[in-house]
Enzyme design. Structure first.
Site, PDB file in Angstrom:
ATOM      1  N   HIS A  11      25.867  21.434   0.534  1.00 40.14           N
ATOM      2  CA  HIS A  11      25.757  22.752   1.151  1.00 40.14           C
ATOM      3  C   HIS A  11      26.692  22.803   2.349  1.00 40.14           C
ATOM      4  O   HIS A  11      26.810  21.822   3.087  1.00 40.14           O
ATOM      5  CB  HIS A  11      24.310  23.009   1.597  1.00 40.14           C
ATOM      6  CG  HIS A  11      24.007  24.440   1.909  1.00 40.14           C
ATOM      7  ND1 HIS A  11      24.345  25.019   3.112  1.00 40.14           N
ATOM      8  CD2 HIS A  11      23.403  25.419   1.169  1.00 40.14           C
ATOM      9  CE1 HIS A  11      23.953  26.292   3.108  1.00 40.14           C
ATOM     10  NE2 HIS A  11      23.393  26.555   1.956  1.00 40.14           N
TER      11      HIS A  11
ATOM     12  N   ASP B 216      20.452  26.729  -4.741  1.00 40.21           N
ATOM     13  CA  ASP B 216      21.132  27.495  -5.796  1.00 40.21           C
ATOM     14  C   ASP B 216      21.013  26.792  -7.146  1.00 40.21           C
ATOM     15  O   ASP B 216      20.902  27.450  -8.184  1.00 40.21           O
ATOM     16  CB  ASP B 216      22.612  27.687  -5.445  1.00 40.21           C
ATOM     17  CG  ASP B 216      22.806  28.480  -4.173  1.00 40.21           C
ATOM     18  OD1 ASP B 216      22.177  29.550  -4.054  1.00 40.21           O
ATOM     19  OD2 ASP B 216      23.557  28.040  -3.292  1.00 40.21           O
TER      20      ASP B 216
END
Length: 427
Positions: free
Chosen positions: A306, A363
């Protein structure tokens, strides 16, 4: 104890105050820098620029910490509901039982959309991207609700937020129904906010519909985890558009458009597209893992690591269990989801990924859940938008109520110097 930041420039010394946040954030207030020195700061992407003070969300990427109004995301996901979290973000405190009941009933009061909106949806081709449809429909609400919101009137702001939240779930569900060629569904106010959205998405015409609690629980958690994420691209867009005193609906529509981008809200869609490409290639995971490790190969594993969290995404730990619950409950046989689980195992054990902290992020798991529910890849970002809506509204509300000035970034011009116009026949 107050601190200052000293700048020596062109033979002079300037001092700027240092601000400290409640969780240890430190910032230099350079709002007078240009006036005093003629200088501006250059910070492409605003990675080191604080655009505002905020009391809504705290994020620490190094520690993997996420707080909404001071409450850890882990506690909210385990113990709270999306309706409670919406109230918390919008009003600043967790609701009492009476406040929560009133809030839920207010959402139900606004759980309808003018029939003329259906004509707008009819005008879109079925193949239109759902994010474009959703942004357009959200902006169109201004036509049906033209009265400007008095941001200093708490009652007006409360009802403006509830109005948009109540209608947004319908617009999101109808966007899905449009792209899948199904009749537009109607809300059921006997259900919770998330369960109602779920039935509007999947109820078949003239058929009984049974709400699956495991799926509703997973969606509830996903919406909580996505509800806000500090000054990200879409939240900053909502604030920037709203700083011109543009209305709430059009500001949120701008946020939807920002979220549409594959580097922001489109990341979970990119995860599934990557997995589908691996499947088409024959499903051999090791080849793609090796490509991801090769620094000379342009391939990157989507859904791992991330840009903010330098440790494991705290939201990923929570939603991993929900993803497992959904897959186990539905008993789905899907080669793409099998590939996802295989990649997850590699990333959690392989020394290369562990050393670099390239863990599966939110995600990755949200894409798995949405595919398991039969939601098309193009709809993933709409699901994200529905979760992020209360955070956007809270950011817009805070920006307007603190009378934040209109956003106006500066630039360093690198084009041609002053030159004279030459008539076309002499060029």
């Amino acid at each position: 104890m107050s601190h200052t930041f000293k700048l020596n420039y062109d033979g002079s010394e300037f001092e700027y105050p240092v601000q400290e946040g409640t969780m240890g954030d430190i910032a230099v207030d350079i709002s007078s820098l240009r006036a005093q020195t003629g200088l501006i700061t250059m910070d492409p992407g605003y990675k080191n620029t604080g655009s505002t003070e905020s009391k809504i969300t705290f994020l620490d990427g190094e520690e993997g910490k996420l707080l909404y109004r001071g409450y850890p995301i882990e506690q909210l996901a385990e113990k709270s509901s999306f309706e409670e979290v919406m109230y918390l973000l919008l009003e600043g405190e967790l609701p009492t039982q009476d406040e929560l009941t009133i809030f839920k009933n207010t959402l139900k009061d606004y759980n309808f959309v003018n029939d003329r909106v259906k004509k707008i949806i009819d005008a879109f081709p079925q193949e239109a991207h759902p994010m474009g449809v959703l942004a357009s429909l959200t902006s169109s609400l201004t036509a049906f609700n033209p009265k400007s919101v008095n941001v200093n009137n708490e009652k007006e702001m409360y009802h403006a937020a509830a109005r948009l939240i109540g209608k947004f779930s319908i617009l999101s569900a109808w966007t899905y129904r449009k792209m899948t060629g199904k009749d537009l569904s109607e809300p059921d106010n006997n259900l919770s906010y998330v369960a109602n959205f779920y039935q509007m998405m999947f109820r078949e015409k003239n058929k009984d519909f049974e709400v699956n609690d495991v799926i509703v629980n997973a969606l509830d958690k996903l919406f909580i985890l996505h509800a806000d994420h500090e000054q990200n691209c879409s939240a900053s867009t909502v604030r920037l558009v709203g700083s011109s005193h543009a209305g709430l609906f059009v500001s949120i529509s701008a946020g939807i458009s920002a979220l549409w981008g594959p580097l922001h809200g489109g990341a979970n869609q990119a995860v599934l597209e990557m997995l589908e490409n691996i499947q088409k290639d024959g499903g051999g995971l090791q080849k793609w893992v090796d490509k991801a490790k090769d620094k000379d190969d342009s391939f990157r594993l989507m859904g791992f690591g991330h840009r903010v969290y330098k440790n494991m995404d705290p939201r990923a730990k929570i939603i991993k269990k929900a993803a497992d619950d959904v897959l186990n409950q539905l008993g789905i046989q899907d080669e793409v989801l099998d590939l996802a689980r295989g990649l997850e195992e590699v990333a959690l054990k392989d020394e290369y990924f562990v050393e670099r902290k390239l863990y599966p992020n939110v995600d990755f798991y949200s894409g798995i859940i949405y595919r398991a529910l039969g939601i098309p890849n193009e709809m993933f970002t709409v699901m994200f938008a529905l979760g992020r809506l209360p955070g956007w509204i809270a950011q817009w509300k805070e920006m307007r109520q603190t009378n934040q000035p209109i956003g106006r970034p500066r630039q360093v011009y690198t084009g041609e110097p002053t030159r004279d116009y030459i008539s076309v026949e002499n060029r």
